[in-house]
Design a protein around this motif. Sequence first.
Motif, short mmCIF file in Angstrom:
data_model
loop_
_atom_site.label_atom_id
_atom_site.label_comp_id
_atom_site.label_asym_id
_atom_site.label_seq_id
_atom_site.Cartn_x
_atom_site.Cartn_y
_atom_site.Cartn_z
N GLU A 306 2.03 -3.26 20.87
CA GLU A 306 3.24 -3.03 20.07
C GLU A 306 2.92 -2.36 18.74
O GLU A 306 3.54 -1.38 18.36
N SER A 307 1.95 -2.92 18.02
CA SER A 307 1.64 -2.39 16.70
C SER A 307 1.05 -0.99 16.80
O SER A 307 0.37 -0.67 17.79
N VAL A 308 1.31 -0.19 15.79
CA VAL A 308 0.57 1.06 15.63
C VAL A 308 -0.15 0.92 14.30
O VAL A 308 0.47 0.71 13.25
N TYR A 309 -1.46 0.99 14.38
CA TYR A 309 -2.31 0.56 13.28
C TYR A 309 -3.06 1.76 12.71
O TYR A 309 -3.55 2.60 13.45
N TRP A 310 -3.14 1.82 11.38
CA TRP A 310 -3.90 2.92 10.77
C TRP A 310 -4.72 2.42 9.60
O TRP A 310 -4.18 1.94 8.61
N CYS A 311 -6.02 2.55 9.75
CA CYS A 311 -6.95 2.27 8.66
C CYS A 311 -7.46 3.62 8.19
O CYS A 311 -8.01 4.39 8.96
#
Length: 661
Positions: A306-311
């Motif tokens: 579900e999450s869209v993650y950006w580091c």
Amino acid sequence: MADETSRESTGATLSNLSTENRTFAPSEEFAAQANATADWYDRASADREAFWAEQAERLHWEQKWERVLDWDAPFAKWFVGGKLNVAYNCVDRHVEAGHGEQVAFHWEGEPGDTRTITYSDLQREVCKAANALVELGVGEGDRVAIQLPMIPEAVFSMLACARLGAMHSVVFGGFSPGALKARIEDAEAKLLITSDGQYRRGKPAPMKANTDEATAETPTIEHVLVVKRTEIDVPWTEGRDVWWHDVVDRQSDQHAAEAFDSEQPLYILYTSGTTGKPKGILHTAGGYLTQCAYTHNVVFDHKPGESVYWCTADIGWVTGHSYIVYGPLANRATSVMYEGTPNTPHEGRHWEIIQKYGVSIYYTAPTLIRTFMKWGSDIPAKYDLSSLRVLGSVGEPINPEAWMWYREHIGRDNCPIVDTWWQTETGAIMISPLPGVTAAKPGSAMRPLPGISAEIVTEEAQPVGPGGGGYLVLDKPWPSMLRGIWGDEERYRDTYWSRFADQGYYFAGDGAKYDDDGAIWLLGRVDDVMNVSGHRISTTEVESALVSHPTVAEAAVVGASDATTGQGIVAFVILRGNVAQDEAKGEEAIKALRDHVSKEIGPIAKPRQIMVVDELPKTRSGKIMRRLLRDVAENREVGDVTTLADSSVMDLISAGMQDSS
Ligand code: WTA
């Protein structure tokens, strides 16, 4: 070892912070769906080992451990007797569980080209790269140096090493040939993986040409594996150099992952210490991956699928290792990976990317947040940032103003902010709010995560109470802790464990304070390490670079507070007697010195300001008093000079500083 200087320089911040009493609790809605709940703290402290065993179940173990922890201070073994393959955990098991079509990376190149990499794609790429590495002679325990831009091949390379039980040593793309060479030599790396060039602010810049300088005299390097990224011309050494597309592309995309011991070395990552020589921080497989997965899950409230993650970190730093590669992939994250700078081609690039991919978790550094503030809040206001749920910060203390700006202009007042304190040495996040639990204060990392224990103590190792300040120590071992400094056990003991040897505390090198509610405020380094834009640079390293220039006799370097970069590098140099003084003080000459440091270490170490002086303030025993120089660099009244061998020196320096500014 610690000098009191950085504590003094953070004194002003300290008193501001202690008056900060705003708190921001998560919404009920957020709290209700959060991965971790308040009872985790008690549960973890009631039985730490049971808690960590539970966290280790996040991974697939080919063979289960016999004991959770062997602690023969300062050497820890976690999940003793367990066997696992890190790459299998990050890739294959997700494909086997039916998630092969899920996107692992939305990769965004600086010039606007993109790649979508699913977990199945990732599996194929990692297997091919692993097969290629075997063909190039890499096996279990070998070291592979990697200097690459932020391209997917960097991830493939790291995971290919992990898959084979080989160790990677990733070197930040901005580091100089000299810095790369020193790291290759220290680790005795067999293979270097690099690229022809890299995009920097819209233009291709050479990479292979630089690495060739580094590998000119590194006999351990047998092959250089080169990814084509920019089509820039490259020098080529037949027999040694091979193209990625020639060697990797033709490999089979099948590779059986072997399970290795939980304590199998996973990587070395170099970081600045108080001396000139960088320390090769060693991390191992099982404990490291466990804590990366655990923290990525609870701190960012990550929901797989579900999450869209950006580091936004670079893969060359520990944040890139733990929170672009290992943590997110172990948790089956869909991540954004971005190659370029935040203002290429325009200052809204990050917000455009968040809008494009519907990013829900965004993890960045205070220096960047302050830069965004400078560019203006009207820029993010033009984009739809409503997908964001959690915002993270790492790398240096975040000042309350930046925290509030982040909350208001990026988080639209409804995203918890997690200010995460940790280090290359700790491997993963240690002190941070839990987004669904903690009522966070702007600028505070709040408290150790469940399972983690930290204390603030005085010089005499006495714990300080609410309102007190001192040194941050970690008083109990944690799974992702460093296992040593590569090839230098003594330095490992000295640097981290000698300061509070009787108590067996790990000395983090940071000053910290509890506020009246017991929340932790980090106050910056207490040693000779500067923090420039979240990057650790030692004063000694820059001093050595300066004195390696033919005109410089002596140099003293301090980190002075800087509104954007946290600290800026200010250097004081004494010229050699035979140098024509007027010329060497001129603008050209100063520029040449700044460029020299950039060439020796890398652009991140370029001094903001260089001042030519006749003398440096020294104690009678000959130690440079950086505290006084920092006063000058920060335009403060110069502090106590009574311990100086010659107290008139400071008057001369201060006068000179005013002339030059
Ligand atoms: C600093 C980066 C305050 C600190 C992950 C530490 C921080 C050093 C924070 C480690 C934070 C990192 N608040 N200070 N949230 N995070 N630091 O090894 O001085 O590049 O010792 O690891 O950065 O830097 P490193």
